[in-house]
Design an enzyme around this catalytic site. Sequence first.
Site, PDB file in Angstrom:
ATOM      1  N   ASP A 231     -18.836  25.805 -12.041  1.00  0.00           N
ATOM      2  CA  ASP A 231     -20.185  25.582 -12.192  1.00  0.00           C
ATOM      3  C   ASP A 231     -20.261  27.164 -13.285  1.00  0.00           C
ATOM      4  O   ASP A 231     -19.504  28.350 -13.203  1.00  0.00           O
ATOM      5  CB  ASP A 231     -20.548  26.963 -10.779  1.00  0.00           C
ATOM      6  CG  ASP A 231     -21.741  27.782 -10.555  1.00  0.00           C
ATOM      7  OD1 ASP A 231     -22.573  26.439 -10.057  1.00  0.00           O
ATOM      8  OD2 ASP A 231     -21.164  28.763  -9.819  1.00  0.00           O
TER       9      ASP A 231
ATOM     10  N   GLU B  41     -21.164  23.437 -16.266  1.00  0.00           N
ATOM     11  CA  GLU B  41     -22.589  23.857 -16.977  1.00  0.00           C
ATOM     12  C   GLU B  41     -22.520  24.906 -17.832  1.00  0.00           C
ATOM     13  O   GLU B  41     -22.225  26.296 -17.922  1.00  0.00           O
ATOM     14  CB  GLU B  41     -23.242  24.628 -16.075  1.00  0.00           C
ATOM     15  CG  GLU B  41     -23.342  23.689 -14.945  1.00  0.00           C
ATOM     16  CD  GLU B  41     -24.175  24.464 -13.468  1.00  0.00           C
ATOM     17  OE1 GLU B  41     -25.682  24.149 -12.987  1.00  0.00           O
ATOM     18  OE2 GLU B  41     -23.632  25.119 -12.871  1.00  0.00           O
TER      19      GLU B  41
END
Length: 684
Positions: free
Chosen positions: A339, A371
Amino acid sequence: MTLVDSFAQPNTSVAEPFPLCLERPLGAVVTETGTQFALWAPSAKKVTLRLFMRGSMGEDGDALIGQYLMRPETDGSWTYDFADNKHGVYYDFLIERDCGSVDRVADPWARGAGVNGRRSMVVDFSRTNPDGWYRDHMPDVPLAQTVVWETHVGDFSNDPAGGFPESHRGKYLAFTDDGTSLEGHPDFPTGLAYLKKLGVTAVQLMPIYDFGSVDETTCDRYNWGYDPINYNVPEGSYSTNPFDGTTRIREVKQMVQALHSAGIKVIMDVVYNHMFSTDNWFERTVPKYFLRRKPNGAFANGSGCGCDMATERKMFRRFIVESVTFWAREYHIDGFRFDLMGLIDVDTMNAVRAALDEIPGRGRDILMYGEPWSAGATAPLPSDTVLADKSGLSKLDSRIGHFCDTTRDTIKGHVFFSDRPGYVNGGMHENVAAAREAVNAWRRGKHSEGVAGQVIQYVSAHDDLTLWDKLCASFAAGSLGSTVAEGVNENTVDVPKVMYDADFSAEGLAGVGPQIAAALTDVMDANKLTVGITLTSAGIPFMLSGEEFARTKFGSSDSYDSAKELNWLDWNRAWQKRDLIEYYAKLIALRKSDPQWFDGNRNIVDTEGDELVFRVGDYLMAANPSRHVGVIDVAVTGLEPIDGIRRYWCGLGSSVSPMENNVSAGDGDYLIVSPHTFAIWRLQ
């Protein structure tokens, strides 16, 4: 010891103000000779270890077993050894400072915990294995056959119609229930049986570590779980007994074991960029070390959660590396999704990759991707620190991947402006050039995103609008003239609820009127075009669970703490959209049939219009989002005879109907692509 504030000035040379503990095992470790406790707390004056019978105050049978003054070590740690196995005992620490203050902390390195993670637990992991665990292994799924399906433990089985035992709904154990089916439709599989029929090869689980937004004593709230409390402990609300620290461990293993038996890899969503609160076990243990701060002393907030973690600090880098490899070794996790990877430094990400590679037999096959962005700017960092955002991708190991938001926005339109179309939903002319780059995983343009295995190709994930909702919004704004509420960073569209409902029965379409019925048809066509493109593009395909049956959240773009009913997989909707599921399943099967789909070069075929036509080996794909018939001259598809024998393009199928006709390769022959259609041919 006086703490040196290394964030007093940007790019300070005082990167490590304390003695480092880089070798000693930390946490509670059970060995053949007993149990050893170690806590790195270099700024402490005194540390006391406390042992308890239960995992929280007020539980029946809770009692303080004893308090033990720990001894300081030269590496900044505090230790205490016992000669017996303390499995199942709960513990915490009292840390006294020079000023006289005392902080109570659970163990940041803990691998087990009581309810709500307030006390840590000693774990002898040999006592936590389900039957047959020693035979469990990573499924034999090559990287080229990877198709990722993202889900939430609760979403998977919370729907009462899904056929799961009531005690397993929203729990890890629902993944062990093979043979479940939809209530009233025994021939329609749900759960694990559904996944096997769909054909996906990897399930990405939204956070399953211990998070802070759900009270495990009641489990009466819903949350995605992007708020870590104990990184190395499974979340208790997904277990059948959150008060027993061993139960959650065993049930995670049972879940992994069941998915592996079905030939499906397990990918874990990890959130090392921030924690639930600035008041966390790391900050309490070593104040001002583990969390990034701005020059004025304020907590950095590039995560949008108020407490960016200092991954560049060597002790937190050590923690991340050990944490990831712990999940891989102990729980047999096959991959990790990071994340907000853009807040984690490149050196830490590469160190994780190198550590995973060292796991015998399977380490190099463990997936890593994340990400490549953050929610905002973090604190000033040392000058030699490079973050793993888009500007740092070239410095990552070539086996660390990233989500490709350029593909996402090219195909379906801008993620934050829901009225803006992409290639499939009204913006084909503006996006066709980018779409031609996207299908080749952006490997030929000026801004290469790496090799195919580094590019996660997707159009929907848990964040933002579902694919169906985005398409509904863009078509409602474009063809129905629905109201668009403009904002600075995003906007919303007033979409008629009947579009989200997506009732394609004859009665349903007749009841909404011709204008909305036409818009709904356009949405379905665009959905099929979208998956046709993503599942035939180079790279690793990824989808949100339920995308394959037009999953809707009725326009909610951030349902992280909404009702479970809004978030769960609606298995009745899946049955209603079973034709769309079958379309996805056929594309997935085709994808898995040939490694060229993963990394073969996409040769773009020239067309006079904005159709997307490309060839991979003996396959030819065409996407035509327009309202006009697309025409492809066979002569420009690269079709050549072999040993003087003419070959033909044989239609494999399309998004609107089966295609079984052969097309001649002679001069003047053409392939016809109907409006709003994705089509595939193969050489015969």
